[in-house]
Design a protein around this motif. Structure first.
Motif, PDB file in Angstrom:
ATOM      1  N   ASN A 453      -3.226  -2.702   6.476  1.00 42.48           N
ATOM      2  CA  ASN A 453      -2.262  -2.547   5.387  1.00 42.48           C
ATOM      3  C   ASN A 453      -0.903  -3.116   5.784  1.00 42.48           C
ATOM      4  O   ASN A 453      -0.522  -3.091   6.951  1.00 42.48           O
ATOM      5  CB  ASN A 453      -2.095  -1.063   5.035  1.00 42.48           C
ATOM      6  N   ASP A 455       1.904  -2.168   3.824  1.00 43.99           N
ATOM      7  CA  ASP A 455       2.871  -1.145   3.432  1.00 43.99           C
ATOM      8  C   ASP A 455       2.896  -0.022   4.463  1.00 43.99           C
ATOM      9  O   ASP A 455       1.851   0.475   4.896  1.00 43.99           O
ATOM     10  CB  ASP A 455       2.502  -0.579   2.058  1.00 43.99           C
ATOM     11  N   THR A 457       3.783   3.152   4.275  1.00 46.67           N
ATOM     12  CA  THR A 457       3.209   4.441   3.870  1.00 46.67           C
ATOM     13  C   THR A 457       1.687   4.407   3.949  1.00 46.67           C
ATOM     14  O   THR A 457       1.048   5.388   4.310  1.00 46.67           O
ATOM     15  CB  THR A 457       3.647   4.820   2.446  1.00 46.67           C
TER      16      THR A 457
END
Length: 514
Positions: A453, A455, A457
């Motif tokens: 990922n 991102d 978060t």
């Protein structure tokens, strides 16, 4: 090609750093290694190469046409479907047939704008086909259409296995000759097409592709799968589908993802035929008019003719049989039902809106979005990792020990930079997903989450976390992985653990500096 042109074509800062390394080392190494560096530079400046692979009759070429936005790849079994075809950007549309001896023949597209069904030559002497198209999609991604696994044609299977890196000669040599290998080697990512059941050879092909990247110094998790022909899934065969075809496809895709992961990032349902018709101009205003005429039939007649393809084309009704046959070829029964439903729900719907609704019903946008997430957004890291792998291999074969040491030292200096740590993460991902390094399931999931990922978060598994929570969690996990690397891990696990520790530490630094 000048340095300025090379620079502008590179995927991003990581590719630029690797390219600069190549240019800096070229004058300091022998002729053979320098020539290898030139090839690495050429590949770094080229678009990301994505191989579309899968079993025979899985709808690969139909999906290729949808992705490109033009109906150009042959979908019927014939000469060309047994050959590797590379679709790349060109300022003039043309087809080049590349023979195994390196010679080429230029052919025009046929009257329908497709690659000719017959090449007019012995296909056994053909290495592959290069198709150049003025398609904006191909500016950033070269799409490689491959023959199907499971074909009765051994030569076709060999070509596909050559693309995926799944087959070698008993003596360890390449199956394909140099020309063929150069044409298809370097497929840096794979879009794997499955249908209703995942078979052993599907898993073997994916495992072999991942293993091929794992054998490099650094290799990304660079594969996603699609469940094609989602409209032919019988909803009653899937528990929890509640009679809904698309829900059945989504549930089946989830099950397949559980089977194929971590060899693929995801499995997404798609209806390639609908996607191709909507995106390549196959669905016309005349087809919209035909759907409108069908929508005006009484419910009993409509329900009857939609029972099967045979009944749909042969039943006596006000819409001509030839018109219905064309619709069936473009949309199949599911797409026809979707179109009729859209018209009955909104009688004023235009042909353009109807085309867009059919495209939406195909699931193509979700596939494109995932391609952007997994491939396009990570193209810089994928290409840089593949380039570093090639550079490492070149150094390994260099006859001069001093030359080998010089190249390896330069690579280590590059990888020590914080901005290049993504390459270490991609290497760790490949080691874990290929099974080269085994970790407990929970730690494997964590490595996949951190590395797959962009991102923060999502990397931390805290989609709703605030900055303070994210910062604390990143520091806590960095400390845990460092302890694991030092005290609880095997030497192989420790290598991965140190990479994950540093990834968390860099995330922590990034959050603190915001």
């Amino acid at each position: 090609m000048t340095a300025v042109t090379e620079q502008s074509a590179l995927a991003g800062p990581l590719s630029t750093s690797v390219a600069n390394l190549c240019r800096r080392l070229q004058p300091q190494v022998g002729p053979a290694t320098a020539a290898g560096f030139a090839e690495v530079l050429r590949r770094l400046g080229a678009p990301l190469q994505v191989a579309v692979a899968g079993r025979i009759k899985s709808g690969k070429s139909t999906l290729v046409n949808a992705l490109i936005g033009r109906r150009v790849a042959p979908t019927d079994i014939g000469e060309c479907t047994r050959l590797v075809t590379r679709f790349q950007y060109g300022t003039v549309d043309r087809v080049e047939v590349v023979r195994t001896d390196g010679t080429t023949t230029v052919l025009p597209f046929d009257a329908d704008g497709m690659i000719p069904a017959s090449l007019g030559m012995d296909t056994d002497a053909v290495s592959h086909i290069e198709a150049y198209l003025t398609s904006a999609v191909l500016r950033d991604m070269t799409v490689i259409d491959t023959p199907g696994l499971g074909s009765l044609d051994a030569a076709s299977v060999a070509r596909t296995e050559g693309v995926l890196g799944t087959r070698r000669e008993p003596d360890g040599g390449d199956v394909l000759d140099h020309t063929s290998r150069d044409a298809v080697a370097g497929a840096e990512a794979v879009l794997y097409v499955v249908t209703q059941s995942v078979r052993a050879d599907d898993q073997q092909a994916l495992a072999a592709f991942t293993a091929a990247t794992a054998s490099r110094e650094a290799g990304p998790v660079n594969a996603i799968a699609v469940l094609n022909k989602a409209d032919i899934i019988a909803p009653e065969s899937v528990a929890g589908a509640d009679g809904d075809v698309w829900r059945a496809a989504a549930l089946l895709a989830e099950a397949q993802a559980a089977t194929l992961k971590p060899k693929v990032a995801d499995v997404l349902p798609v209806i390639g035929l609908l996607a191709e018709s909507a995106e390549s101009g196959g669905f016309t205003s005349a087809d919209a008019d035909a759907l409108r005429a069908l929508s005006e039939l009484d419910d009993a007649t409509l329900e009857t003719i939609l029972l099967s393809a045979d009944i749909f084309t042969s039943w006596d009704c006000d819409v001509p049989s030839g018109t219905r046959t064309r619709l069936l070829d473009r949309l199949d029964l599911y797409g026809i039902q979707c179109g009729i439903h859209a018209i009955r729900s909104d009688p004023a719907v235009t042909a353009g809106d109807l085309r867009r609704r059919i495209r939406d019903a195909s699931g193509l946008e979700a596939v494109r979005s995932r391609l952007n997430t997994v491939f396009a957004a990570r193209a810089d890291g994928i290409k840089a990792a593949a380039a570093l792998a090639s550079i490492t291999a070149l150094a390994h074969t260099a006859p001069d020990p001093a030359e080998r040491a010089k190249v390896h030292d330069a690579i280590e200096v590059l990888l020590a930079k914080p901005e290049a740590h993504q390459l270490r993460v991609l290497e760790a991902l490949t080691l874990v997903t290929s099974g080269a390094v085994e970790l407990p399931d929970d730690l494997t999931e964590e490595v996949l989450r951190v590395g797959s990922n962009a991102d923060v978060t999502a990397q931390l598994g805290m989609p709703d976390g605030d900055r303070e929570q994210l910062t604390a969690h990143a520091l806590e996990r960095a400390g845990w992985w460092r302890s694991f690397a030092s005290f609880g891990a095997t030497p192989a696990q420790s290598r991965v653990a140190h990479v994950v520790h540093r990834a968390y530490f860099l995330i922590w630094q990034q959050l603190r500096e915001k």
